[in-house]
Design a protein around this motif. Structure first.
Motif, PDB file in Angstrom:
ATOM      1  N   MET A   1       0.594  -1.054   0.254  1.00  0.00           N
ATOM      2  CA  MET A   1      -0.205  -0.898  -0.346  1.00  0.00           C
ATOM      3  C   MET A   1       0.889   1.308   0.036  1.00  0.00           C
ATOM      4  SD  MET A   1      -3.324   0.820   2.211  1.00  0.00           S
ATOM      5  CE  MET A   1      -3.260  -0.574   3.102  1.00  0.00           C
ATOM      6  N   THR A   2       0.511   1.835  -1.120  1.00  0.00           N
ATOM      7  CA  THR A   2       1.640   3.412  -0.845  1.00  0.00           C
ATOM      8  C   THR A   2       0.805   4.628   0.685  1.00  0.00           C
ATOM      9  OG1 THR A   2      -0.209   4.306  -2.097  1.00  0.00           O
ATOM     10  CG2 THR A   2       1.056   3.164  -3.038  1.00  0.00           C
ATOM     11  N   SER A   3       2.269   5.832   0.853  1.00  0.00           N
ATOM     12  CA  SER A   3       2.294   5.533   1.998  1.00  0.00           C
ATOM     13  C   SER A   3       0.507   6.595   1.807  1.00  0.00           C
ATOM     14  CB  SER A   3       3.396   6.989   2.008  1.00  0.00           C
ATOM     15  OG  SER A   3       3.316   7.890   1.023  1.00  0.00           O
ATOM     16  N   GLN A   4       0.009   7.195   0.881  1.00  0.00           N
ATOM     17  CA  GLN A   4      -0.686   7.936   0.051  1.00  0.00           C
ATOM     18  C   GLN A   4      -2.592   7.368   1.214  1.00  0.00           C
ATOM     19  OE1 GLN A   4      -1.731   9.637  -2.759  1.00  0.00           O
ATOM     20  NE2 GLN A   4      -3.117  10.638  -3.279  1.00  0.00           N
ATOM     21  N   ALA A   6      -2.024   4.442   2.984  1.00  0.00           N
ATOM     22  CA  ALA A   6      -2.089   4.577   4.756  1.00  0.00           C
ATOM     23  C   ALA A   6      -2.801   5.513   5.108  1.00  0.00           C
ATOM     24  CB  ALA A   6      -0.546   4.138   4.690  1.00  0.00           C
ATOM     25  N   ARG A   7      -2.419   6.783   4.300  1.00  0.00           N
ATOM     26  CA  ARG A   7      -3.245   7.781   5.371  1.00  0.00           C
ATOM     27  C   ARG A   7      -4.239   7.759   5.195  1.00  0.00           C
ATOM     28  NH1 ARG A   7       0.582  10.906   3.397  1.00  0.00           N
ATOM     29  NH2 ARG A   7      -0.411  11.210   1.239  1.00  0.00           N
ATOM     30  N   TYR A   8      -5.217   7.260   3.977  1.00  0.00           N
ATOM     31  CA  TYR A   8      -6.604   7.842   3.841  1.00  0.00           C
ATOM     32  C   TYR A   8      -7.146   6.445   4.595  1.00  0.00           C
ATOM     33  CZ  TYR A   8      -5.898   9.955  -0.980  1.00  0.00           C
ATOM     34  OH  TYR A   8      -5.363  11.028  -1.772  1.00  0.00           O
ATOM     35  N   ARG A   9      -5.931   4.790   4.404  1.00  0.00           N
ATOM     36  CA  ARG A   9      -6.798   4.287   5.766  1.00  0.00           C
ATOM     37  C   ARG A   9      -6.404   4.841   7.159  1.00  0.00           C
ATOM     38  NH1 ARG A   9      -9.774   1.400   6.938  1.00  0.00           N
ATOM     39  NH2 ARG A   9      -9.477   0.268   4.656  1.00  0.00           N
ATOM     40  N   GLU A  10      -5.475   5.291   7.422  1.00  0.00           N
ATOM     41  CA  GLU A  10      -5.403   5.841   9.282  1.00  0.00           C
ATOM     42  C   GLU A  10      -6.916   7.239   8.916  1.00  0.00           C
ATOM     43  OE1 GLU A  10      -1.780   7.347   9.877  1.00  0.00           O
ATOM     44  OE2 GLU A  10      -1.318   5.857   9.398  1.00  0.00           O
TER      45      GLU A  10
END
Length: 106
Positions: A1-4, A6-10
């Motif tokens: 998963m891209t960092s973007q 991962a941020r969306y998941r958070e």
């Protein structure tokens, strides 16, 4: 998963936590619906959908989800709706109100 993502998941997790926190506060909301719309919602609840659906496009899934939300509003109207002339007053779950507002044209 891209960092973007991962941020969306958070962000999605935070949104879910907000939902849990406010869900206990929101409860049901009393709304007034024109009788014709309330009757259409009840008809959606009473409709039988028995055909299996083929694979859906994202747009078709959204339409099916909205139809399901309408049917649940129809259930609430049929169980708790109070007719007052050309208007039906009903207590709806905050999620149902939100789904209807999201479906409205902007």
């Amino acid at each position: 998963m891209t960092s973007q993502y991962a941020r969306y998941r958070e962000d999605a997790d935070v949104l879910a936590a907000i939902g849990a926190a406010v869900g206990e506060q929101a409860g049901r909301i009393t709304v007034r619906l024109p009788r014709a719309l309330a009757d259409a919602a009840v008809a959606a609840w009473e409709r039988d959908e028995i055909e299996p659906l083929p694979a859906e496009t994202p747009e078709q899934r959204v339409l099916r989800d909205r139809a399901a939300e309408l049917a649940l509003i129809g259930l609430a109207v049929s169980e708790r709706g109070r007719r007052e002339g050309d208007v039906v007053e009903v207590d709806l779950d905050a999620g149902a109100v939100g789904a209807a507002v999201r479906a409205a044209p902007r």
